[in-house]
Each structure stands twice: as C-alpha cells, then as structure tokens.
Design a protein around this motif. Structure first.
Motif, PDB file in Angstrom:
ATOM      1  N   ASN A 106      -8.933  36.457 -12.150  1.00  0.00           N
ATOM      2  CA  ASN A 106      -9.557  35.694 -13.242  1.00  0.00           C
ATOM      3  C   ASN A 106     -10.048  36.536 -14.420  1.00  0.00           C
ATOM      4  OD1 ASN A 106      -9.254  33.331 -11.679  1.00  0.00           O
ATOM      5  ND2 ASN A 106     -11.199  33.754 -10.634  1.00  0.00           N
ATOM      6  N   GLU A 151     -17.176  46.485   1.485  1.00  0.00           N
ATOM      7  CA  GLU A 151     -18.232  45.461   1.606  1.00  0.00           C
ATOM      8  C   GLU A 151     -17.709  44.050   1.347  1.00  0.00           C
ATOM      9  OE1 GLU A 151     -21.669  46.176  -0.852  1.00  0.00           O
ATOM     10  OE2 GLU A 151     -22.834  44.639   0.171  1.00  0.00           O
ATOM     11  N   SER A 183     -17.604  40.137   0.292  1.00  0.00           N
ATOM     12  CA  SER A 183     -18.098  39.260  -0.785  1.00  0.00           C
ATOM     13  C   SER A 183     -18.110  39.902  -2.165  1.00  0.00           C
ATOM     14  CB  SER A 183     -19.461  38.614  -0.458  1.00  0.00           C
ATOM     15  OG  SER A 183     -20.545  39.447  -0.797  1.00  0.00           O
ATOM     16  N   ALA A 221     -17.138  37.600  -5.273  1.00  0.00           N
ATOM     17  CA  ALA A 221     -18.162  37.361  -6.312  1.00  0.00           C
ATOM     18  C   ALA A 221     -17.632  37.757  -7.687  1.00  0.00           C
ATOM     19  CB  ALA A 221     -19.429  38.142  -5.978  1.00  0.00           C
ATOM     20  N   PHE A 271     -15.203  35.150  -8.793  1.00  0.00           N
ATOM     21  CA  PHE A 271     -15.887  33.889  -9.114  1.00  0.00           C
ATOM     22  C   PHE A 271     -16.511  33.970 -10.516  1.00  0.00           C
ATOM     23  CE2 PHE A 271     -19.214  30.626  -7.340  1.00  0.00           C
ATOM     24  CZ  PHE A 271     -18.715  29.673  -8.209  1.00  0.00           C
ATOM     25  N   LYS A 305     -14.083  33.954 -13.254  1.00  0.00           N
ATOM     26  CA  LYS A 305     -13.549  32.596 -13.476  1.00  0.00           C
ATOM     27  C   LYS A 305     -14.461  31.821 -14.434  1.00  0.00           C
ATOM     28  CE  LYS A 305     -12.515  28.549 -10.650  1.00  0.00           C
ATOM     29  NZ  LYS A 305     -12.510  28.070  -9.264  1.00  0.00           N
ATOM     30  N   ARG A 355     -36.862  47.138  -7.807  1.00  0.00           N
ATOM     31  CA  ARG A 355     -35.835  46.091  -7.947  1.00  0.00           C
ATOM     32  C   ARG A 355     -34.627  46.626  -8.749  1.00  0.00           C
ATOM     33  NH1 ARG A 355     -32.257  42.895  -6.391  1.00  0.00           N
ATOM     34  NH2 ARG A 355     -31.261  41.945  -8.187  1.00  0.00           N
ATOM     35  N   LYS A 408     -27.430  48.756  -7.959  1.00  0.00           N
ATOM     36  CA  LYS A 408     -26.487  48.891  -6.832  1.00  0.00           C
ATOM     37  C   LYS A 408     -25.491  47.730  -6.887  1.00  0.00           C
ATOM     38  CE  LYS A 408     -24.931  48.303  -2.404  1.00  0.00           C
ATOM     39  NZ  LYS A 408     -24.191  47.155  -1.873  1.00  0.00           N
ATOM     40  N   ASN A 426     -21.521  47.853  -7.209  1.00  0.00           N
ATOM     41  CA  ASN A 426     -20.634  47.149  -6.263  1.00  0.00           C
ATOM     42  C   ASN A 426     -19.323  46.777  -6.945  1.00  0.00           C
ATOM     43  OD1 ASN A 426     -22.076  46.999  -3.895  1.00  0.00           O
ATOM     44  ND2 ASN A 426     -22.905  44.959  -4.256  1.00  0.00           N
ATOM     45  N   LEU A 445     -28.853  35.118  -5.953  1.00  0.00           N
ATOM     46  CA  LEU A 445     -30.240  35.436  -5.579  1.00  0.00           C
ATOM     47  C   LEU A 445     -31.229  34.446  -6.182  1.00  0.00           C
ATOM     48  CD1 LEU A 445     -30.098  39.303  -6.082  1.00  0.00           C
ATOM     49  CD2 LEU A 445     -30.597  38.146  -3.924  1.00  0.00           C
ATOM     50  N   ARG A 447     -26.035  32.984   2.158  1.00  0.00           N
ATOM     51  CA  ARG A 447     -25.027  31.949   2.423  1.00  0.00           C
ATOM     52  C   ARG A 447     -23.620  32.454   2.078  1.00  0.00           C
ATOM     53  NH1 ARG A 447     -20.947  29.262   0.170  1.00  0.00           N
ATOM     54  NH2 ARG A 447     -22.038  29.201  -1.828  1.00  0.00           N
ATOM     55  N   GLY A 448     -23.410  32.844   0.831  1.00  0.00           N
ATOM     56  CA  GLY A 448     -22.074  33.275   0.418  1.00  0.00           C
ATOM     57  C   GLY A 448     -21.685  34.601   1.024  1.00  0.00           C
TER      58      GLY A 448
HETATM   59  C1  LIG Z   1     -19.320  34.702  -2.180  1.00  0.00           C
HETATM   60  C2  LIG Z   1     -19.375  33.636  -3.259  1.00  0.00           C
HETATM   61  C3  LIG Z   1     -18.344  33.990  -4.345  1.00  0.00           C
HETATM   62  C4  LIG Z   1     -19.005  32.299  -2.639  1.00  0.00           C
HETATM   63  O1  LIG Z   1     -19.284  31.275  -3.566  1.00  0.00           O
HETATM   64  P1  LIG Z   1     -18.776  29.783  -3.357  1.00  0.00           P
HETATM   65  O2  LIG Z   1     -19.532  28.911  -4.289  1.00  0.00           O
HETATM   66  O3  LIG Z   1     -18.801  29.448  -1.906  1.00  0.00           O
HETATM   67  O4  LIG Z   1     -17.277  29.953  -3.826  1.00  0.00           O
HETATM   68  P2  LIG Z   1     -16.101  28.888  -3.909  1.00  0.00           P
HETATM   69  O5  LIG Z   1     -15.454  28.760  -2.568  1.00  0.00           O
HETATM   70  O6  LIG Z   1     -16.558  27.643  -4.611  1.00  0.00           O
HETATM   71  O7  LIG Z   1     -15.066  29.652  -4.866  1.00  0.00           O
HETATM   72  C5  LIG Z   1     -15.352  29.930  -6.242  1.00  0.00           C
HETATM   73  C6  LIG Z   1     -14.517  31.115  -6.671  1.00  0.00           C
HETATM   74  O8  LIG Z   1     -15.035  32.303  -6.073  1.00  0.00           O
HETATM   75  C7  LIG Z   1     -13.954  33.138  -5.653  1.00  0.00           C
HETATM   76  N1  LIG Z   1     -13.956  33.203  -4.179  1.00  0.00           N
HETATM   77  C8  LIG Z   1     -14.808  32.560  -3.345  1.00  0.00           C
HETATM   78  N2  LIG Z   1     -14.545  32.873  -2.061  1.00  0.00           N
HETATM   79  C9  LIG Z   1     -13.508  33.714  -2.071  1.00  0.00           C
HETATM   80  C10 LIG Z   1     -12.781  34.379  -1.066  1.00  0.00           C
HETATM   81  N3  LIG Z   1     -13.098  34.238   0.229  1.00  0.00           N
HETATM   82  N4  LIG Z   1     -11.781  35.190  -1.426  1.00  0.00           N
HETATM   83  C11 LIG Z   1     -11.454  35.364  -2.715  1.00  0.00           C
HETATM   84  N5  LIG Z   1     -12.103  34.746  -3.735  1.00  0.00           N
HETATM   85  C12 LIG Z   1     -13.122  33.936  -3.425  1.00  0.00           C
HETATM   86  C13 LIG Z   1     -12.686  32.506  -6.179  1.00  0.00           C
HETATM   87  O9  LIG Z   1     -12.418  32.990  -7.469  1.00  0.00           O
HETATM   88  C14 LIG Z   1     -13.075  31.050  -6.233  1.00  0.00           C
HETATM   89  O10 LIG Z   1     -12.329  30.312  -7.158  1.00  0.00           O
HETATM   90  P3  LIG Z   1     -10.888  29.716  -6.689  1.00  0.00           P
HETATM   91  O11 LIG Z   1      -9.997  30.907  -6.445  1.00  0.00           O
HETATM   92  O12 LIG Z   1     -11.138  28.906  -5.447  1.00  0.00           O
HETATM   93  O13 LIG Z   1     -10.442  28.903  -7.873  1.00  0.00           O
HETATM   94  C15 LIG Z   1     -20.788  33.498  -3.906  1.00  0.00           C
HETATM   95  O14 LIG Z   1     -21.691  33.085  -2.919  1.00  0.00           O
HETATM   96  C16 LIG Z   1     -21.291  34.762  -4.544  1.00  0.00           C
HETATM   97  O15 LIG Z   1     -20.872  35.153  -5.625  1.00  0.00           O
HETATM   98  N6  LIG Z   1     -22.255  35.428  -3.893  1.00  0.00           N
HETATM   99  C17 LIG Z   1     -22.766  36.719  -4.290  1.00  0.00           C
HETATM  100  C18 LIG Z   1     -22.131  37.780  -3.430  1.00  0.00           C
HETATM  101  C19 LIG Z   1     -22.500  39.174  -3.796  1.00  0.00           C
HETATM  102  O16 LIG Z   1     -23.154  39.466  -4.768  1.00  0.00           O
HETATM  103  N7  LIG Z   1     -22.055  40.111  -2.957  1.00  0.00           N
HETATM  104  C20 LIG Z   1     -22.329  41.491  -3.102  1.00  0.00           C
HETATM  105  C21 LIG Z   1     -22.888  42.033  -1.816  1.00  0.00           C
HETATM  106  S1  LIG Z   1     -24.642  41.834  -1.722  1.00  0.00           S
HETATM  107  C22 LIG Z   1     -25.209  43.325  -2.446  1.00  0.00           C
HETATM  108  O17 LIG Z   1     -24.887  44.366  -1.964  1.00  0.00           O
HETATM  109  C23 LIG Z   1     -25.825  43.388  -3.800  1.00  0.00           C
HETATM  110  C24 LIG Z   1     -27.184  42.810  -4.089  1.00  0.00           C
HETATM  111  C25 LIG Z   1     -27.134  41.324  -3.867  1.00  0.00           C
HETATM  112  O18 LIG Z   1     -28.201  43.337  -3.307  1.00  0.00           O
HETATM  113  C26 LIG Z   1     -27.394  43.148  -5.558  1.00  0.00           C
HETATM  114  C27 LIG Z   1     -28.685  42.609  -6.122  1.00  0.00           C
HETATM  115  O19 LIG Z   1     -29.668  42.467  -5.359  1.00  0.00           O
HETATM  116  O20 LIG Z   1     -28.710  42.379  -7.358  1.00  0.00           O
END
Ligand SMILES: CC(C)(COP(=O)([O-])OP(=O)([O-])OC[C@H]1O[C@@H](n2cnc3c(N)ncnc32)[C@H](O)[C@@H]1OP(=O)([O-])[O-])[C@@H](O)C(=O)NCCC(=O)NCCSC(=O)C[C@@](C)(O)CC(=O)[O-]
Ligand SMILES: NC(=O)C1=CN([C@@H]2O[C@H](COP(=O)(O)OP(=O)(O)OC[C@H]3O[C@@H](n4cnc5c(N)ncnc54)[C@H](OP(=O)(O)O)[C@@H]3O)[C@@H](O)[C@H]2O)C=CC1
Length: 435
Positions: free
Chosen positions: A67, A83, A85, A89, A92, A95, A261, A267, A271, A372, A379-380
């Motif tokens: 996207n 890692e 998600s 992410a 997403f 997009k 924070r 971080k 990612n 967050l 959840r995600g």
């Molecule tokens: C995980 C999502 C995207 C789910 O979010 P969702 O709402 O369940 O996603 P969805 O199923 O509705 O899909 C929306 C789009 O997301 C993508 N997508 C969705 N799922 C997939 C998949 N399996 N494989 C590939 N692409 C995926 C894809 O582009 C998809 O569009 P589509 O292709 O369907 O038209 C959401 O919950 C999210 O963005 N969460 C945040 C995740 C994150 O930040 N992870 C990093 C690790 S945590 C960390 O280390 C950092 C942190 C959090 O501490 C940093 C901070 O504190 O600031």
C-alpha cells in the motif's frame, strides 16, 4: 562437559571445519547441525567473505509491506524482521495514508561527518584558526584518495573545527570533515579521508591526532516524510476518526514530554525503519545510533516524529532524522537478498531509499499510536503473535493458524494454552481418522 571458548587457529579453518568443531563442543545433534548447514540465499561462501569465524548463515523472515505510495509512486517495501504485526501495521497505515494522498518525502544531500581528534595543544582557539585558514589544503588531501567518489560528484566539501578548551585530558579540538558520500553509507570512505588528513592536521596545529572516525550523529544527512490524514479516513465502526486523532495527539504528547515514553515511541518508529535497513543490507546499528542521538539533540530525549492537527481537523504527521543508508558499499552489493530488495523497491539513489525508510517509520509510529490510543496494542499484535506461540508449542502447517485463532478469540495467548489446544486439535483429528 566444560566448554573451552578459546578457538586457536579457528580463523584458518573452513566454515565446515569450524562448524564441526562447534558441533562437537556444543554436543549438537545431527538435526541441529542440519539447521546451520541448510542452504540459503546468502550461502556460506559469501557469508565467509563478509565476517570472521563463520560457521553458517542466520535467517530472518522476509516480508513485503503493501500500500505504500511515496511522492505519488507506488513502492513495494521489503522488510526483514522477526517481530509479528510490524508488516501488518505498516501496510494498514500505508493503506489509510494512500487514500489521503500518500507520503510526501524529501532529504538533504548525503553529507557525512568524520571526526579528527587533536590533543596536546595549549592554544586550541589558535589551532582552530590555523586549520580553518588551510581549509583548501585539507580538502585537497582528503579528496586525493577516492577518485571514484569524486567522479560521481561526491567528496569532501567542508571542514568544521569544534573546540573543547577544558577536558580531563587537557585542551582538545575536533576537526570535522563534511563529506558528500553519494550513494554509499560512507563510513569506510570518510574514515579513509580522516586518516589521510591527519599528518597535515598535526603539522598545522602542533598537536597529536588520536581518533579518526566518522560520527554516527549524521545530522547533515536527514530524511523527512509527511502525511496528512482526514478524520473520515480514520473512522471505524466503534470510534470516530476525530476521536482517534485526539487519542493520537495525546499519545504523541506523552512521548514529546517524557523520555521514558519517547524511548518506546521511537522503538516503534524503528520497528518500521530497521527491517528496511536490514533487508537492503545496510548497517542498522549506524541508523539506530544516529536516530537516538538525533532524538536527544536538544539535550532532552524526545520523539522523532511530530503529530499535529491542521485547521480542517486532519491529522498531520512528520518525521525528520539521520538516514545514513547506501545502495553501494558494506553488504549492500554482497548480499543477494539486499540486491533483490533494492530491485523490488526500484530505488535509484541512497536518498530515495532513506526517504522511503522514514516514511515506513512514520507509518509504523501511527499504527502503534492508533492502536495504543484506542483498543490497546494487545488485540492486533497478540492475534498475530499467537502464530509464533503456536509454533513454539509445536504446531505445524494448518495447525498454526487454527491454534492461533482460538487463542486470539479467547484473548489467552500463552504457550501452555497453545499446547492444550494443539493436543485437543490432534485428538479431534485422530478421532476423525478412526471413525
Ligand atoms: C495488526 C493490525 C494491523 C490489525 O488491525 P485490524 O484492524 O485487525 O486489520 P484488518 O484485518 O482490518 O486489516 C487492515 C489492513 O491491515 C493490514 N493487515 C492486517 N492484518 C494483516 C496480516 N495478517 N497480514 C498482512 N497485512 C495485514 C492489511 O493492509 C489490511 O488491509 P487489506 O490488505 O485487508 O486490504 C492493527 O491492530 C495494528 O496496526 N496494530 C499495531 C501493531 C503494532 O504496532 N505492532 C508493532 C509491535 S508492538 C511494538 O513493538 C511497538 C510499540 C507498540 O511498543 C511502540 C509504541 O509503544 O509506540
Ligand atoms: N561507526 C560506523 O557506523 C562504522 C561503519 N562501518 C561500516 O562501513 C560500511 C559502509 O562504508 P562505505 O564507505 O559506505 O562502504 P565502501 O567503502 O564499501 O563503499 C564506498 C565506496 O564505494 C565506491 N562507490 C561506487 N559507486 C558509488 C556511488 N554511487 N556512491 C558512492 N560511492 C560509490 C566509492 O569508491 P571506491 O570504488 O574507490 O571504493 C566509495 O568510496 C558498512 O559496512 C558499515 O557497517 C565501518 C566503520 C565504522
């Protein structure tokens, strides 16, 4: 068995001989040994030419974030990362951003700094002026070594001299060479220049040169990205986009004011950036060092991104940070998958690569802040991490998704639960087979 970590003459062995020694020392099974010798894209011969004491290669998942539209161009983004998600992410958020015009990026020229430390001087300010007066001579020596870089339009452009009049080791001056490294990361290039000018620097200052090395605070080599997202683009069935924007702004402000924070927030940005840097064979330690030093440049560690609301209520996100990445040099040309990544991205310059990398960092940051500030990260993230836990529990093939789905539905993502579910699944499968 006591391990002997001395490895006399290890360097002279072939990778296979080294591995045989380690396999014996660590009592590896035949199956474990096969993991190290399995053929990969890099290949052990190439790996053996890259670092020392090689016994094999180490793999990471290699994914593509979708996207992304950067300056109006669609870009496939290769990411090498362990890692869950992260790729989801980024895809997403790209997009959502795509629907609002995509990422706008820009960057400075690829200027790196090399530092030459001079000690043993009593008149540091006088020594500074002596160096500045002979700027042209210093540039000429620096540029006498790397003909290829000069032909490509790069080379040493300028000098700066920083004075530290009173250090525990006496007066110290540090001369910076400001070098345009074109499409290289540039560390080796600028280090060679710093070493070559040192005799002249000693002659001009009467001091003693000690360190001659690049600075990873590459604050003259910045990449930037900007997004503007309307509230409508962020609307979900549970929350309005306007409400999500307020949540993102609260989350950003937390990082802007609180270093505890900010470290986590940054971080989350890395990612997105590190996997692109790794996938393209670049030096992620250099990018990390530059990022965090830059985040601290005001004297207080803070966020590498900014999030604001414009007059119309749209969310505006920006990032600006050092991005010392190359298309040549280091492992970029050696690693076949690094070359493949660059082909997939279709980038033409190191600047373009850096701009895409920060765009991914900005997207990743938004993905984390959005999660967050609304439903929370678990959840995600945990739904995707559940597949990893299922693998740890021994699930294979279709079992992985089946076990992960059940754990995510139950909001109970733990290895012992995965084991129980796996047993349940296999028992049901066996019962079906028997009937
Ligand atoms: C995980 C999502 C995207 C789910 O979010 P969702 O709402 O369940 O996603 P969805 O199923 O509705 O899909 C929306 C789009 O997301 C993508 N997508 C969705 N799922 C997939 C998949 N399996 N494989 C590939 N692409 C995926 C894809 O582009 C998809 O569009 P589509 O292709 O369907 O038209 C959401 O919950 C999210 O963005 N969460 C945040 C995740 C994150 O930040 N992870 C990093 C690790 S945590 C960390 O280390 C950092 C942190 C959090 O501490 C940093 C901070 O504190 O600031
Ligand atoms: N603190 C740190 O971050 C340090 C990092 N490193 C390591 O240094 C490596 C990167 O150094 P780097 O200088 O980039 O690598 P290289 O020295 O391998 O490559 C740079 C050289 O490539 C040649 N070249 C060919 N085409 C181009 C082009 N289009 N643009 C620019 N140069 C071109 C140039 O001249 P020529 O052909 O004459 O070589 C240039 O000097 C990484 O592996 C990094 O890990 C090393 C020390 C410290």
């Amino acid at each position: 068995m006591t391990t002997d970590s001395r490895l006399p003459n290890f360097r002279a062995l072939t990778p296979a001989q080294r591995f045989a020694h380690i396999a014996r020392a660590a009592n590896l099974t035949v199956e474990e040994a096969a993991l190290v010798t399995a053929p990969g894209a890099l290949g052990v011969d190439l790996a053996n030419g890259m670092i020392e004491n090689v016994i094999g290669t180490f793999e990471l998942p290699f994914g593509i974030a979708g996207n992304f539209q950067v300056n109006g161009r669609d870009v496939l983004v290769p990411m090498a990362v362990e890692e869950p998600s992260v790729v989801a992410a980024a895809s997403f958020m790209a997009k959502l951003v795509r629907g609002c015009g995509g990422f706008e990026t820009s960057s400075t020229e690829p200027l790196m700094r090399a530092q030459v430390q001079v000690l043993g001087i009593t008149d540091p300010y006088g020594a500074r002026q002596a160096l500045l007066r002979h700027r042209e001579d210093i540039l000429a020596v620096a540029n006498s070594r790397d003909k290829v870089l000069i032909e490509l339009g790069g080379g040493c452009r300028d000098i700066e001299v920083h004075v530290f009049p009173d250090t525990p080791r006496g007066a110290m001056i540090v001369m910076h060479l400001i070098v345009d490294v074109r499409d290289a990361m540039g560390a080796n290039t600028v280090n060679t220049m710093a070493e070559s000018v040192s005799p002249l620097v000693e002659k001009l200052t009467g001091g003693t040169v000690r360190l001659r090395i690049l600075s990873n605070l590459a604050d003259l080599r910045l990449a930037r990205a900007r997004v503007r997202i309307t509230p409508e683009a962020l609307d979900t069935s549970e929350r309005s986009g306007a409400d999500i924007i307020e949540g993102v702004l609260d989350a950003y402000t937390f990082a802007a004011v609180d270093p505890y924070r900010a470290a986590t927030h940054n971080k989350g940005i890395m990612n997105g950036i590190d996997p692109v840097v790794v996938a393209t064979g670049n030096d992620w330690r250099a990018v990390e060092a530059g990022a965090h030093a830059y985040a601290c440049r005001s004297g207080r560690y803070t966020s590498l991104t900014q999030w604001e609301k414009d007059r119309s209520g749209a969310l505006v996100g920006t990032i600006e940070m050092p991005m010392p990445v190359g298309l040549v040099g280091g492992a970029t040309k050696t690693h076949p998958l690094a070359r493949l990544s660059l082909k997939i991205m279709d980038v033409k310059s190191a600047q373009e690569l850096g701009e895409i990398a920060v765009a991914v960092g900005l997207a990743q940051n938004l993905g984390a802040l959005r999660a967050l500030a609304t439903e929370g990260i678990q959840r995600g993230h945990m739904a995707l991490h559940a597949r990893n836990i299922a693998l740890v529990a021994g699930a294979t093939g279709q079992e992985v998704d089946a076990v992960a789905r059940r754990m995510a539905e139950e909001h109970d993502v733990r290895t012992d639960r995965a084991l129980a579910l796996l047993q349940e699944l296999r028992a049901a499968e066996a019962a079906r087979g028997n009937s």
